[in-house]
Design a protein around this motif. Structure first.
Motif, mmCIF file in Angstrom:
data_model
loop_
_atom_site.group_PDB
_atom_site.id
_atom_site.type_symbol
_atom_site.label_atom_id
_atom_site.label_comp_id
_atom_site.label_asym_id
_atom_site.label_seq_id
_atom_site.Cartn_x
_atom_site.Cartn_y
_atom_site.Cartn_z
ATOM 1 N N LEU A 1 32.370 17.956 37.278
ATOM 2 C CA LEU A 1 33.360 16.897 37.130
ATOM 3 C C LEU A 1 34.380 16.941 38.264
ATOM 4 N N VAL A 2 34.790 18.153 38.654
ATOM 5 C CA VAL A 2 35.764 18.291 39.739
ATOM 6 C C VAL A 2 35.168 17.832 41.060
ATOM 7 N N SER A 3 33.960 18.315 41.367
ATOM 8 C CA SER A 3 33.350 17.974 42.652
ATOM 9 C C SER A 3 33.014 16.490 42.734
ATOM 10 N N GLY A 4 32.712 15.872 41.593
ATOM 11 C CA GLY A 4 32.390 14.446 41.590
ATOM 12 C C GLY A 4 33.609 13.544 41.594
ATOM 13 N N GLY A 5 34.804 14.143 41.514
ATOM 14 C CA GLY A 5 36.022 13.340 41.532
ATOM 15 C C GLY A 5 36.193 12.458 40.315
ATOM 16 N N LEU A 6 35.586 12.863 39.185
ATOM 17 C CA LEU A 6 35.677 12.046 37.982
ATOM 18 C C LEU A 6 37.026 12.239 37.301
ATOM 19 N N ASP A 7 37.482 11.199 36.648
ATOM 20 C CA ASP A 7 38.758 11.210 35.939
ATOM 21 C C ASP A 7 38.497 11.768 34.544
ATOM 22 N N ALA A 8 38.746 13.070 34.360
ATOM 23 C CA ALA A 8 38.379 13.721 33.109
ATOM 24 C C ALA A 8 39.505 14.632 32.632
ATOM 25 N N LEU A 9 39.640 14.712 31.301
ATOM 26 C CA LEU A 9 40.653 15.542 30.658
ATOM 27 C C LEU A 9 39.969 16.530 29.726
ATOM 28 N N ASN A 10 40.558 17.708 29.588
ATOM 29 C CA ASN A 10 40.084 18.687 28.615
ATOM 30 C C ASN A 10 41.118 18.786 27.508
ATOM 31 N N LEU A 11 40.690 18.522 26.267
ATOM 32 C CA LEU A 11 41.585 18.516 25.112
ATOM 33 C C LEU A 11 41.163 19.618 24.149
ATOM 34 N N THR B 1 46.222 18.301 13.769
ATOM 35 C CA THR B 1 46.113 16.873 14.091
ATOM 36 C C THR B 1 45.509 16.651 15.477
ATOM 37 N N VAL B 2 44.274 17.043 15.583
ATOM 38 C CA VAL B 2 43.363 16.723 16.682
ATOM 39 C C VAL B 2 43.619 17.565 17.929
ATOM 40 N N ASP B 3 44.700 17.313 18.662
ATOM 41 C CA ASP B 3 44.908 17.957 19.961
ATOM 42 C C ASP B 3 46.227 18.708 19.995
ATOM 43 N N SER B 4 46.156 19.948 20.490
ATOM 44 C CA SER B 4 47.360 20.756 20.674
ATOM 45 C C SER B 4 47.654 20.998 22.149
ATOM 46 N N THR B 5 46.617 21.018 22.986
ATOM 47 C CA THR B 5 46.783 21.195 24.425
ATOM 48 C C THR B 5 45.970 20.145 25.153
ATOM 49 N N ALA B 6 46.319 19.913 26.413
ATOM 50 C CA ALA B 6 45.584 18.951 27.232
ATOM 51 C C ALA B 6 45.802 19.281 28.700
ATOM 52 N N THR B 7 44.807 18.975 29.498
ATOM 53 C CA THR B 7 44.938 19.171 30.942
ATOM 54 C C THR B 7 43.933 18.289 31.656
ATOM 55 N N ARG B 8 44.249 17.915 32.858
ATOM 56 C CA ARG B 8 43.257 17.246 33.697
ATOM 57 C C ARG B 8 42.251 18.283 34.178
ATOM 58 N N ILE B 9 41.006 17.871 34.261
ATOM 59 C CA ILE B 9 39.956 18.798 34.702
ATOM 60 C C ILE B 9 40.003 18.873 36.221
ATOM 61 N N THR B 10 40.735 19.879 36.695
ATOM 62 C CA THR B 10 40.875 20.152 38.121
ATOM 63 C C THR B 10 40.874 21.668 38.286
ATOM 64 N N GLY B 11 40.764 22.123 39.510
ATOM 65 C CA GLY B 11 40.817 23.556 39.761
ATOM 66 C C GLY B 11 39.472 24.227 39.611
ATOM 67 N N PRO B 12 39.417 25.538 39.855
ATOM 68 C CA PRO B 12 38.127 26.228 39.960
ATOM 69 C C PRO B 12 37.477 26.627 38.647
ATOM 70 N N ALA B 13 38.235 26.710 37.537
ATOM 71 C CA ALA B 13 37.646 27.268 36.313
ATOM 72 C C ALA B 13 38.167 26.541 35.081
#
Length: 591
Positions: free
Chosen positions: A272-282, A289-301
């Motif tokens: 996802l990172v190498s393809g430049g896709l707009d993706a989030l990890n929740l 109530t569903v989500d406690s943390t969130a981040t954009r999928i970037t970086g090495p790991a």
């Protein structure tokens, strides 16, 4: 606190007033504007109130994935009640348990199949109407829904989430700038029986358009991508397992991917990172109530990112003390998203929802997830502290499956574990001992399990043992359970043997590759060989590419055996060039 401060409904009504003509929801049965949706939900809420439904009540919702489903959920909220999703695909016995466990006061259903109900529980259709009046006032602590999750003690447990929790979820993701500033088009793919659905369908309360994706489209990558294009979907929620099948037809589309339900594998993260896709990890448990943390999928790991606004995260040891820097601890969550607890299970609620030593008067939820802070400061998931599993996005308690297996009168003991095949796929495997004259074989035990459990909890295989292996202290030794055996050869020509036609050979080869089997027979059943819905998707996807045909997932799942499915493939081959199926929303919105 006023309703507008604590409940997403105020935002929905504001959106309906600001843009009444904008499409609010679209499904296989057509589309509704915000004005139409506001009108229909007000009328249905009136019908609910006329039947005595109000604040504190729970309403069962037993509907297919159409616009009626969104109408029903919003109407229940407008009547001041909480909804209880009852998936029409679930076995009747499980639906009866969930309805009784939640103590529903009324059932909303379209009439396709009946949910066994307690005496006196009324039934309404989603197009029922009643006197339109003001919405029933609620507070942040009123229940929004009761969703049943897999239970370690053998029965599902109902998590009672709050209106304030839903409001905090939407506000928190918006506060991290993870939603678009302008109204978006959200693809609702998750089953309403899972909490991930809340983050998707409740986007309508922000003024976004929700496209209800029916099951057949969701499980067909080509159809799903075509639907994304046709309706200009901007946001799609899915699991990493689902992405594995969607990635090829998805290409470089600029759809924001909300990825959750299970850890994102390193390979998928890097892709996802190498393809430049707009993706989030929740990340987040149902109880928060569903989500406690969130981040954009970037970086090495892969990592979990930071908490949503107002959420507190704590890595603690067994005595509720913070672990040392860099050490692994159990993750505890506090904040406005915490559910009331487990409906009717005060002991379990007290065990999992504990007083916070960090915030006076606050509670924390003990997630059972292990995590640590890496040297770069990111929060890394480290597995489970108990036996709970996450498989293809589903939360699974092995104890619930074991309890269902032992409900067979001739199965005194059972164990469940996950087996990794030589091709890297993971399968649920059940192990049982049997007793008495005419003891059931593995197929009979599986057939019994299917009458009690939803599809995602049914083992891919059952192994009958003389006795379950035990540890020195007398507990089941799960590490010593044997790998499931391949099916024994049966009479008749092997699939793909000499004399078989080319289509049969190609179908058999795809089955062998996907299932990791070498000894297929024409009478073999896909599910009994360890197949599951994602494996079935791989089969149909590969055959479409190899043979240039339009074969649907239902052709495989509805087939009796390999021979029956092969005949479906032959018919599709004889039909010639594939025809693109009609998609929701074309013309007047009908399929």
């Amino acid at each position: 606190m006023t309703t507008s401060q604590t409940d997403p409904l105020a935002a929905f009504l504001a959106a309906a007033e600001a843009a009444p003509g904008r499409t609010a929801v679209r499904g296989t049965d057509g589309a509704l504007t915000f004005a139409e949706l506001a009108g229909r939900t007000a009328a249905l809420a009136g019908a609910l109130r006329a039947h005595g439904i109000g604040r504190g009540d729970r309403v069962g919702v037993h509907l297919p994935r159409t616009t009626d489903l969104v109408v029903a959920l919003l109407a229940v909220w407008r009547a001041g009640a909480a909804y209880v999703p009852l998936d029409p695909d679930y076995p009747a016995e499980r639906l009866a348990f969930m309805a009784g466990d939640a103590g529903i006061s009324l059932l909303l259903t379209a009439g396709q199949g009946r949910v066994p109900l307690a005496d006196g529980v009324p039934v309404l259709a989603p197009d029922a109407t009643g006197p339109v009046g003001p919405d029933t006032a609620v507070t942040a602590q009123d229940a929004a829904y009761v969703i049943h999750t897999s239970g370690s003690t053998g029965t599902p447990k109902g998590v009672q989430a709050t209106r304030g929790g839903v409001a905090a979820l939407l506000a928190g993701l918006a506060g991290l700038d993870l939603y678009r500033a302008e109204p978006g088009v959200v693809g609702w793919s998750a089953s309403v029986s899972f909490d991930a659905s809340v983050q998707q369908w409740a986007r309508i309360c922000r003024g976004d358009t929700v496209v209800v994706i029916d099951r057949e489209t969701r499980t067909d990558p080509a159809r799903l991508v075509a639907l994304l294009d046709e309706h200009g979907v901007t946001d799609l929620d899915l699991t990493p397992s689902h992405w594995e099948l969607l990635r090829e037809p998805f290409g470089a589309r600029r759809v924001r991917l909300f990825m959750g339900g299970e850890p994102v594998p390193e390979r998928t993260w890097a892709e996802l990172v190498s393809g430049g896709l707009d993706a989030l990890n929740l990340y987040g448990p149902t109880e928060c109530t569903v989500d406690s943390t969130a981040t954009r999928i970037t970086g090495p790991a892969p990592h979990l990112g930071g908490p949503l606004p107002g959420v507190g995260l704590h890595l603690l040891d067994g005595r509720l003390r913070p672990v040392a820097a860099g050490a692994t601890g159990e993750l505890y969550v506090e904040g406005p998203g915490l559910a009331h607890g487990y409906l009717g299970r005060s002991g379990l609620t007290a065990e999992r929802f504990v007083a916070s030593p960090f915030t006076p008067g606050a509670r924390m939820y003990r997630t059972g997830d292990l995590a640590r802070y890496a040297e770069d400061g990111t929060l890394r998931f480290g597995g489970r502290a108990d036996r709970q599993l996450k498989l293809r996005g589903f939360r699974i308690e092995p104890g619930e499956i074991e309890a269902a297996l032992t409900r067979h009168p001739q199965v005194p003991a059972a164990a469940v574990t996950v087996h990794r095949t030589e091709h890297g796929d993971q399968q649920l495997v059940g192990y049982v001992t049997t007793t008495g004259p005419g003891a059931p074989d593995a197929d009979a035990v599986l057939a019994h399990a299917r009458t009690l459990l939803p599809v995602h909890l049914v083992p891919a295989a059952v192994v009958v043992l003389d006795a379950l292996p035990l540890t020195p202290n007398g507990k089941v030794d799960h590490a010593a359970l044997p790998a499931p055996h391949s099916p024994q050869p049966t009479a008749g020509p092997a699939a793909g043997a000499e004399g078989a036609d080319e289509v049969a050979e190609q179908v058999a080869e795809v089955w062998r590759t996907v299932l990791g089997r070498t000894d297929l027979r024409p009478e073999d059943d896909f599910l009994s060989l360890g197949g599951h819905s994602l494996a079935a998707l791989r089969v149909t996807h590969v055959l479409r590419r190899k043979l240039g045909i339009e074969i649907q997932l239902r052709h495989l799942l509805d087939s009796r055996d390999l021979a029956d499915f092969t005949e479906s493939v032959r018919r599709a081959t004889r039909a010639g060039a594939p025809r693109r199926p009609a998609l929701v929303g074309s013309g007047a919105g009908a399929r």
